[in-house]
Design a protein around this motif. Structure first.
Motif, PDB file in Angstrom:
ATOM      1  N   UNK A  33      76.357 -42.675  16.259  1.00  0.00           N
ATOM      2  CA  UNK A  33      76.991 -41.444  16.711  1.00  0.00           C
ATOM      3  C   UNK A  33      76.582 -41.117  18.146  1.00  0.00           C
ATOM      4  N   UNK A  34      77.549 -40.655  18.938  1.00  0.00           N
ATOM      5  CA  UNK A  34      77.305 -40.346  20.345  1.00  0.00           C
ATOM      6  C   UNK A  34      77.352 -38.836  20.550  1.00  0.00           C
ATOM      7  N   UNK A  35      76.373 -38.314  21.287  1.00  0.00           N
ATOM      8  CA  UNK A  35      76.296 -36.884  21.573  1.00  0.00           C
ATOM      9  C   UNK A  35      76.210 -36.690  23.088  1.00  0.00           C
ATOM     10  N   UNK A  36      77.013 -35.773  23.599  1.00  0.00           N
ATOM     11  CA  UNK A  36      76.938 -35.377  25.005  1.00  0.00           C
ATOM     12  C   UNK A  36      76.212 -34.040  25.082  1.00  0.00           C
ATOM     13  N   UNK A  83      80.171 -35.529  19.310  1.00  0.00           N
ATOM     14  CA  UNK A  83      79.778 -34.127  19.276  1.00  0.00           C
ATOM     15  C   UNK A  83      79.253 -33.743  20.660  1.00  0.00           C
ATOM     16  N   UNK A  84      79.422 -32.454  21.008  1.00  0.00           N
ATOM     17  CA  UNK A  84      78.946 -31.954  22.300  1.00  0.00           C
ATOM     18  C   UNK A  84      78.008 -30.773  22.069  1.00  0.00           C
ATOM     19  N   UNK A  85      76.817 -30.846  22.665  1.00  0.00           N
ATOM     20  CA  UNK A  85      75.892 -29.710  22.734  1.00  0.00           C
ATOM     21  C   UNK A  85      76.093 -29.096  24.112  1.00  0.00           C
ATOM     22  N   UNK A  97      90.705 -33.821  23.257  1.00  0.00           N
ATOM     23  CA  UNK A  97      90.509 -34.347  21.899  1.00  0.00           C
ATOM     24  C   UNK A  97      89.638 -33.382  21.110  1.00  0.00           C
ATOM     25  N   UNK A  98      90.048 -32.984  19.905  1.00  0.00           N
ATOM     26  CA  UNK A  98      89.197 -32.087  19.109  1.00  0.00           C
ATOM     27  C   UNK A  98      87.849 -32.739  18.820  1.00  0.00           C
ATOM     28  N   UNK A  99      86.776 -31.984  19.026  1.00  0.00           N
ATOM     29  CA  UNK A  99      85.434 -32.508  18.818  1.00  0.00           C
ATOM     30  C   UNK A  99      84.527 -31.347  18.418  1.00  0.00           C
ATOM     31  N   UNK A 100      83.545 -31.568  17.543  1.00  0.00           N
ATOM     32  CA  UNK A 100      82.606 -30.487  17.214  1.00  0.00           C
ATOM     33  C   UNK A 100      81.788 -30.090  18.445  1.00  0.00           C
ATOM     34  N   UNK A 101      81.643 -28.783  18.668  1.00  0.00           N
ATOM     35  CA  UNK A 101      80.889 -28.266  19.813  1.00  0.00           C
ATOM     36  C   UNK A 101      79.842 -27.272  19.314  1.00  0.00           C
ATOM     37  N   UNK A 102      78.589 -27.521  19.679  1.00  0.00           N
ATOM     38  CA  UNK A 102      77.492 -26.600  19.405  1.00  0.00           C
ATOM     39  C   UNK A 102      77.119 -25.951  20.728  1.00  0.00           C
ATOM     40  N   UNK A 103      77.368 -24.642  20.861  1.00  0.00           N
ATOM     41  CA  UNK A 103      77.120 -23.949  22.116  1.00  0.00           C
ATOM     42  C   UNK A 103      75.703 -23.382  22.153  1.00  0.00           C
ATOM     43  N   UNK A 104      75.111 -23.428  23.338  1.00  0.00           N
ATOM     44  CA  UNK A 104      73.791 -22.854  23.586  1.00  0.00           C
ATOM     45  C   UNK A 104      73.968 -21.665  24.519  1.00  0.00           C
ATOM     46  N   UNK A 105      73.396 -20.522  24.159  1.00  0.00           N
ATOM     47  CA  UNK A 105      73.545 -19.331  24.986  1.00  0.00           C
ATOM     48  C   UNK A 105      72.215 -18.611  25.119  1.00  0.00           C
ATOM     49  N   UNK A 106      71.980 -18.066  26.299  1.00  0.00           N
ATOM     50  CA  UNK A 106      70.759 -17.287  26.530  1.00  0.00           C
ATOM     51  C   UNK A 106      70.951 -15.840  26.134  1.00  0.00           C
ATOM     52  N   UNK A 107      72.205 -15.462  25.840  1.00  0.00           N
ATOM     53  CA  UNK A 107      72.505 -14.079  25.498  1.00  0.00           C
ATOM     54  C   UNK A 107      72.979 -13.994  24.061  1.00  0.00           C
ATOM     55  N   UNK A 152      74.722 -31.200  10.417  1.00  0.00           N
ATOM     56  CA  UNK A 152      75.662 -30.455   9.571  1.00  0.00           C
ATOM     57  C   UNK A 152      77.074 -30.536  10.131  1.00  0.00           C
ATOM     58  N   UNK A 153      77.231 -30.351  11.437  1.00  0.00           N
ATOM     59  CA  UNK A 153      78.558 -30.417  12.046  1.00  0.00           C
ATOM     60  C   UNK A 153      79.191 -31.791  11.846  1.00  0.00           C
ATOM     61  N   UNK A 154      78.418 -32.835  11.981  1.00  0.00           N
ATOM     62  CA  UNK A 154      78.962 -34.176  11.806  1.00  0.00           C
ATOM     63  C   UNK A 154      79.289 -34.466  10.344  1.00  0.00           C
TER      64      UNK A 154
END
Length: 225
Positions: free
Chosen positions: A4-7, A50-52, A73-83, A116-118
């Motif tokens: 599996x490849x993650x960006x 998947x993209x972090x 292309x649809x892909x699972x995205x896990x967003x990181x936020x400081x707020x 979990x997302x994958x």
């Protein structure tokens, strides 16, 4: 099994390298991008599973990155936020993010969210049930498509999975903790606000009356008479 490849898209080098190291230890192939334009380009060339994605980025922000990559292309995205602002979270979900983590976060939790997302992507490829109809709403699991009054409604993969889960138990009140366990695959209930945010997104897209809140318990999908 294919690797599996993650960006990982993060402009703070220390965080980016820490996330990449943890995910590599989990068996993933990881690439790093430090700004919006390079993230979109690396997504096109690297074809990650998947993209972090950090929200605050140079060039253009993570929300714009999410819009652009989901258009490719649809892909699972896990967003990181400081707020920890609900408006930001809802906007992130609206442009195609599936989940989010608020900084600071533990690498253990991030790795668990990625797995979990994958797994949900793999479950989505399983044989589907016949189309579900709820008034003027039609849910087609085989095509992962939702229509309302004949018009397509764009849902993120997580929103779709949550809707199908609720639709499979109409009028049944499902606690937030159970939804987290069965839709997100989380063993603990600390992410109940994630459920609330996704329910709000579904109401905005499909109608405020579709999902009933049972205060202090959870949610139930209402079936039109």
């Amino acid at each position: 099994m294919k690797e599996r490849r993650v960006l990982v898209v993060e402009d703070e080098r220390t965080i980016a390298e820490s996330v990449a190291a943890r995910l590599r230890a989990e068996g993933f192939a990881v690439e790093i991008a430090a700004d919006g334009p390079s993230a979109v380009e690396q997504f096109r060339t690297g074809q990650p599973d998947l993209v972090v994605l950090d929200v605050m980025l140079p060039g253009f922000d993570g929300l714009e990155v999410c819009r652009r990559i989901q258009a490719v292309r649809p892909v699972p995205v896990l967003m990181l936020t400081a707020r920890d602002d609900e408006t930001d979270l809802l906007v992130g979900l609206a442009v195609g993010a599936d989940d989010y983590l608020t900084k600071p976060f533990s690498m253990r939790e991030l790795a668990a969210r990625v797995h979990v997302l994958l797994r949900r992507v793999e479950r989505a490829a399983a044989p589907a049930r016949p189309a579900i109809r709820l008034g003027d709403i039609e849910i087609n699991e085989a095509e992962r498509r939702v229509r309302r009054a004949g018009a397509d409604v764009h849902l993120t993969p997580t929103e779709f999975d949550l809707l199908v889960h609720l639709a499979g138990r109409p009028r049944t009140v499902l606690p937030r903790e159970r939804l987290l366990a069965e839709v997100w695959g989380w063993a603990e209930g600390s992410g109940t606000r994630t459920v609330d945010s996704h329910v709000k997104a579904l109401r905005r897209k499909l109608g405020a009356d579709l999902i009933r809140t049972v205060h202090g318990v959870g949610y139930a999908l209402e079936v039109p008479a």
